[in-house]
Design an enzyme around this catalytic site. Structure first.
Site, PDB file in Angstrom:
ATOM      1  N   LYS A  90       0.818  -1.225   0.000  1.00  0.00           N
ATOM      2  CA  LYS A  90       0.000   0.000   0.000  1.00  0.00           C
ATOM      3  C   LYS A  90       0.842   1.261   0.000  1.00  0.00           C
ATOM      4  O   LYS A  90       0.380   2.319  -0.404  1.00  0.00           O
ATOM      5  CB  LYS A  90      -0.978  -0.050   1.148  1.00  0.00           C
ATOM      6  CG  LYS A  90      -1.972  -1.183   0.925  1.00  0.00           C
ATOM      7  CD  LYS A  90      -3.071  -1.227   1.925  1.00  0.00           C
ATOM      8  CE  LYS A  90      -4.158  -2.205   1.527  1.00  0.00           C
ATOM      9  NZ  LYS A  90      -3.828  -3.594   1.867  1.00  0.00           N
TER      10      LYS A  90
HETATM   11  C1  PLP Z   1      -4.504  -4.671   1.387  1.00  0.00           C
HETATM   12  C2  PLP Z   1      -3.748  -5.922   1.271  1.00  0.00           C
HETATM   13  C3  PLP Z   1      -4.151  -6.943   0.397  1.00  0.00           C
HETATM   14  C4  PLP Z   1      -5.426  -6.858  -0.417  1.00  0.00           C
HETATM   15  O1  PLP Z   1      -5.386  -5.849  -1.381  1.00  0.00           O
HETATM   16  P1  PLP Z   1      -6.748  -5.326  -2.045  1.00  0.00           P
HETATM   17  O2  PLP Z   1      -6.352  -4.190  -2.912  1.00  0.00           O
HETATM   18  O3  PLP Z   1      -7.618  -4.897  -0.899  1.00  0.00           O
HETATM   19  O4  PLP Z   1      -7.339  -6.466  -2.771  1.00  0.00           O
HETATM   20  C5  PLP Z   1      -3.355  -8.070   0.298  1.00  0.00           C
HETATM   21  N1  PLP Z   1      -2.228  -8.211   1.022  1.00  0.00           N
HETATM   22  C6  PLP Z   1      -1.819  -7.251   1.870  1.00  0.00           C
HETATM   23  C7  PLP Z   1      -0.565  -7.479   2.650  1.00  0.00           C
HETATM   24  C8  PLP Z   1      -2.538  -6.074   2.021  1.00  0.00           C
HETATM   25  O5  PLP Z   1      -2.121  -5.126   2.865  1.00  0.00           O
END
Ligand code: PLP
Length: 439
Positions: A90
């Site tokens: 993210k």
């Molecule tokens: C947020 C997250 C996901 C999922 O991503 P999305 O965009 O919500 O599908 C998967 N793995 C990790 C480590 C995350 O932080």
């Protein structure tokens, strides 16, 4: 900057640009230059040299010179997205968003109050994107007791005055519902200049498109393949949706695997055409413990052949009945599957013991489903969405050893924290925000 549209829907570009004629020119670009090229296809109101500077600043905070390196591990290619400040993918979007917001707020002389819901990783990445900034305040809601201890500390140990952590007595879906309620209260939204950083914000999706191109180029170069496959551990459908857009832009993706844990609502949809809300199960991949996948609405737009009225009808149906049934599922390159905790733990153990590579539990979900759904016809790129040190307990359970460490995580233990407990009630949250802003 708006996050949610004023009618409650999500925003999308009116058309998706065709990048096919540009692929050859792009293939040798560095990450930052590639990002600038891709953003320029969607952004026409920020000068290129400013955009370039914003991108440079955003990825300076990454610990790897390639930003998102691709590492071969046995037969798969692991796309490491966890080299940013909070060790989850993210950061790729949220470092950029903090800088973009700052630039736009400086331009207009305005302030912004960001509200966010988090199942764990968005919160800390968003906080690290805006901490200490002058014109941005951030209010992050997490479901109390349902994020990992490390994830919680990564948020609550940030003591900057513009950062507010709210521990909500409820689930992640409750938190997300409160964010939507706040945005749909147009008077409150305008008065407090609300901003969104959840993946309902289009700019996040945009930032994530870049690494699909970057990784495909690296792997095509390495293997001489003319197409690639991706496997993506999925919760809110944000990350995998960015991959779907890369496909629509013309990146040669043969297959895009959507992988879920026991919260398999999306996997079930792609295999049956029925999207039915259920109860959230708590798993060892908590960032994917989601039932209402906020970005699914964006995919429905393509399912509906760009008929926004149809999307509205489906979304209203979901709200009323908890179910959407689409007449058929247009898969394009998408394939979907789910896995369970035992298989995920086994996958972590196998990759550690056979190849000396440690997968975090989210990444392991992607790897396990991706390998099940893909043969060796094309190279498989597995998105590694978090550093294993964020989920040390799962790693201990999988391998029987205390292997997962990172100095950034180890230094959190015993750090001072600040957090406010709050009921799962939009009113309580608006009251808290009013008080914090007017102080
Ligand atoms: C947020 C997250 C996901 C999922 O991503 P999305 O965009 O919500 O599908 C998967 N793995 C990790 C480590 C995350 O932080």
């Amino acid at each position: 900057m708006a996050g949610l549209a004023r009618d409650g829907g999500l925003l999308l570009p009116e058309s998706i640009p065709n990048a096919r004629p540009l692929l050859t020119a792009w293939r040798d670009l560095e990450y930052q230059d590639l990002a600038c090229e891709i953003f320029s296809l969607f952004v026409d109101d920020i000068d290129t040299h400013i955009l370039r500077a914003i991108i440079a600043r955003s990825y300076n905070t990454f610990r790897h010179p390639e930003i998102t390196p691709v590492v071969p591990v046995d037969k798969i290619h692991v796309l490491e997205l966890f080299h940013g400040p909070t060790l989850a993918f993210k950061d790729v979007a949220l470092q950029l968003l903090g800088n973009l917001f700052e630039y736009l707020l400086e331009e207009t002389g305005r302030d912004m109050n960001i509200v966010a819901a988090t199942s764990g990783d968005t919160g800390s990445a968003a906080i690290h994107g805006v901490r200490g900034r002058q014109r941005q305040r951030i209010f992050v809601m997490h479901p109390r007791g349902r994020v990992s201890p490390v994830q919680e500390l990564q948020m609550t140990s940030v003591l900057d005055r513009n950062v507010h952590n709210l521990a909500v007595d409820g689930t992640f879906d409750d938190c997300q519902e409160i964010v939507k309620a706040l945005f749909n209260d147009l008077e409150f939204r305008d008065r407090y200049a609300l901003g969104a950083v959840n993946s309902i914000n289009w700019a996040r999706i945009l930032a994530q498109i870049v690494y699909y191109f970057y990784a495909a180029f690296r792997v095509m170069e390495r293997t001489s393949a003319d197409k690639v496959r991706f496997t993506v551990p999925t919760g809110n459908f944000g990350d995998v949706f960015a991959g779907y857009l890369a496909f629509r832009m013309g990146l040669p993706i043969d297959r895009l695997v959507l992988a879920t844990n026991e919260n398999r609502i999306l996997a079930t949809y792609f295999n049956s055409g029925v999207y039915r809300l259920g109860k959230v199960a708590n798993t060892i991949s908590p960032s994917m413990d989601i039932q209402v996948a906020s970005n699914f609405e964006r995919f429905l737009y393509f399912q509906a052949n760009s008929d926004t009225g149809q999307v509205r009808t489906w979304m209203e149906q979901l709200k009323r009945t908890g179910v959407i049934i689409t007449p058929e599922v247009k898969h394009d390159c998408l394939r979907a599957g789910d896995t369970d905790t035992a298989t995920t733990l086994r996958t972590i153990k196998e990759y550690w013991e056979k190849y000396g590579y440690l997968l975090d539990p989210h990444t392991a979900v992607g790897v396990s489903v991706g390998r099940r759904l893909c043969d060796d016809a094309y190279p498989l790129i597995a998105l590694a969405t978090a550093h294993p040190a964020k989920f040390g307990e799962a790693i201990r359970n999988a391998t029987g050893q205390d292997l997962a460490h990172h100095p950034e995580i180890d230094r959190l233990h015993g750090a001072p924290t600040r957090v406010q407990q709050i009921p799962a009630d939009p009113q309580a949250v608006t009251a808290f925000i009013r008080k914090a802003v007017e102080k």
